[in-house]
Design an enzyme around this catalytic site. Structure first.
Site, PDB file in Angstrom:
ATOM      1  N   LYS A  24     -36.417  17.619 102.368  1.00 14.45           N
ATOM      2  CA  LYS A  24     -35.336  18.325 101.681  1.00 14.45           C
ATOM      3  C   LYS A  24     -34.489  19.157 102.653  1.00 14.45           C
ATOM      4  O   LYS A  24     -35.005  19.652 103.658  1.00 14.45           O
ATOM      5  CB  LYS A  24     -35.874  19.178 100.532  1.00 14.45           C
ATOM      6  CG  LYS A  24     -36.553  20.465 100.946  1.00 14.45           C
ATOM      7  CD  LYS A  24     -36.640  21.436  99.776  1.00 14.45           C
ATOM      8  CE  LYS A  24     -37.065  22.800 100.295  1.00 14.45           C
ATOM      9  NZ  LYS A  24     -36.905  23.896  99.391  1.00 14.45           N
ATOM     10  N   LYS A  27     -32.558  25.790 103.875  1.00 13.07           N
ATOM     11  CA  LYS A  27     -31.651  26.770 104.476  1.00 13.07           C
ATOM     12  C   LYS A  27     -32.247  27.389 105.734  1.00 13.07           C
ATOM     13  O   LYS A  27     -31.539  27.992 106.515  1.00 13.07           O
ATOM     14  CB  LYS A  27     -31.245  27.831 103.455  1.00 13.07           C
ATOM     15  CG  LYS A  27     -32.290  28.852 103.087  1.00 13.07           C
ATOM     16  CD  LYS A  27     -31.625  30.043 102.433  1.00 13.07           C
ATOM     17  CE  LYS A  27     -31.788  30.072 100.939  1.00 13.07           C
ATOM     18  NZ  LYS A  27     -33.198  30.295 100.522  1.00 13.07           N
ATOM     19  N   LYS A  35     -45.205  24.626 104.251  1.00 11.81           N
ATOM     20  CA  LYS A  35     -44.854  25.818 105.048  1.00 11.81           C
ATOM     21  C   LYS A  35     -45.968  26.182 106.025  1.00 11.81           C
ATOM     22  O   LYS A  35     -45.699  26.694 107.108  1.00 11.81           O
ATOM     23  CB  LYS A  35     -44.504  26.995 104.142  1.00 11.81           C
ATOM     24  CG  LYS A  35     -43.221  26.737 103.364  1.00 11.81           C
ATOM     25  CD  LYS A  35     -42.228  27.864 103.423  1.00 11.81           C
ATOM     26  CE  LYS A  35     -40.851  27.355 103.009  1.00 11.81           C
ATOM     27  NZ  LYS A  35     -39.941  28.346 102.517  1.00 11.81           N
TER      28      LYS A  35
END
Ligand code: ATP
Ligand code: LTN
Length: 334
Positions: free
Chosen positions: A201, A204, A119
């Site tokens: 991955k 969302k 992140k």
């Protein structure tokens, strides 16, 4: 609900961030398995809206996604009378415990977290302290309810190990306080990859055809699957290193049909890639269409969702307060 919480069933805690629409990865990696656990365990399913703040959110969208997440939990089959479903921000004990546990977590431990590294790279303009201490708030969510099992996707395993280490460390100093939680990770579906980049991955927070959302219309799903990256050798077999795209489609298929990867390979091996994609899109649509219908109904009744959240937050606060007070006493705050 309350009667099951005081029963001798084991406790399950899990949560999702309302950081966007729920993805097929969230559904297959987590939500679908939660539905199968609700009869056997005391289940607590939270919308972890405070975690979402580690990435910049549009306030209006966050408010909307938070309510929609609970509606999707219910639409996917979680019974609000059997499970505790509430917003993390409605039970202030989560952040109270989080501060305390920060003082029992080492900088080096947090610095090793893969999600923090990923992140930080993705949002390099906003590497905030919350992103760094994210796993401590997650540990607090879990430990606050004396959770035995935590059903999450593969990507959360490292965070869970940290929660276990914190619990063990605390118990060693102050005596048995927290239950050391176990991960509960499903076999297939544990890690669904992006359609356009099957080496990462499905997330969302991606919005570019990489991710299928549970609320996507059937024709959108078909188009996204059609555009999924594959390879050029025209063989349908599971090999995540050399054939990540095809392997991902096989994972999705297996996870939805509940067949093993081997059975799926055997069944589909003589198809072309075009047919494979059509078949995969069809099973996805068939699986999520009933969820979408129920979701649309629930969204018309916001009062119902608000009432569930209100009632369940009261019940959660009761458990959380008792356990937080135990911690306060152990450490000398009370
Ligand atoms: P974000 O993109 O905002 O970081 P996310 O899509 O990773 O969010 P979370 O809300 O953090 O979703 O995770 C909810 C649950 O879904 C977790 O149990 C997580 O392990 C699971 N999950 C998320 N993405 C996947 C995936 N691609 N495959 C399988 N499980 C997943
Ligand atoms: N970090 C988790 C979301 C989460 C969670 C939790 C999951 C926050 N608190 C407690 C299980 C238990 C994620 O899925 N990304």
């Amino acid at each position: 609900m309350v009667e099951s919480i005081v029963s001798d069933k084991k406790t399950i805690f899990s949560g999702m961030q309302p950081s966007g629409q729920i993805s097929l990865g969230n559904y297959l990696g987590a939500l679908k398995s939660w539905v199968n656990l609700q009869d056997e365990y005391n289940c607590i399913f939270c919308s972890v809206n405070l975690h979402s703040l580690t990435v910049r959110q549009n306030p209006e969208l966050l408010r909307q996604n938070t309510k929609q997440l609970i509606a999707l939990y219910i639409a996917a089959g979680l019974d609000p009378n059997k499970n505790l479903m509430f917003l993390q921000s409605d039970v202030y004990q989560h952040t109270q415990l989080s501060w305390i546990l920060n003082c029992y977590t080492y900088f080096g431990e947090l610095n090793r977290m893969t999600q923090f590294k990923e992140k930080s790279a993705k949002y390099e303009e906003n590497i905030n302290a919350g992103l760094f201490t994210y796993p401590v708030l997650m540990a607090s969510d879990i430990l606050l309810y004396k959770t035995n099992l935590v059903p999450v996707g593969e990507d959360q395993k490292q965070h869970l190990e940290l929660a276990r280490d914190i619990a063990i460390r605390f118990n060693k100093i102050y005596g048995e306080t927290f239950i050391v939680p176990e991960p509960y990770i499903g076999k297939v579906g544990a890690r669904i990859m992006g359609l356009l980049d099957p080496t990462k991955k499905m997330s969302k927070s991606d919005n570019n055809g990489n991710t299928i959302f549970l609320t996507d219309e059937p024709n959108i799903i078909l188009n996204k699957v059609k555009r999924a990256v594959t390879d050029s050798d025209n063989q349908i077999r599971f090999d995540t290193i050399n054939k990540p795209g095809i392997s991902n489609l096989l994972s999705i298929y297996s996870s939805i049909t509940q067949k093993t990867i081997l059975e799926s390979e055997e069944e589909l091996k003589n198809k072309g890639y075009g047919d494979l994609k059509k078949i995969v899109a069809e099973v996805i649509i068939e699986e999520i269409l009933p969820i979408q219908e129920k979701f649309k109904e629930l969204c018309k009744n916001e009062d119902y969702i608000n009432e569930i959240l209100k009632q369940n937050a009261i019940k959660a606060q009761e458990i959380a307060d008792k356990n937080l007070n135990e911690v306060y006493k152990k450490i000398g705050i009370k």
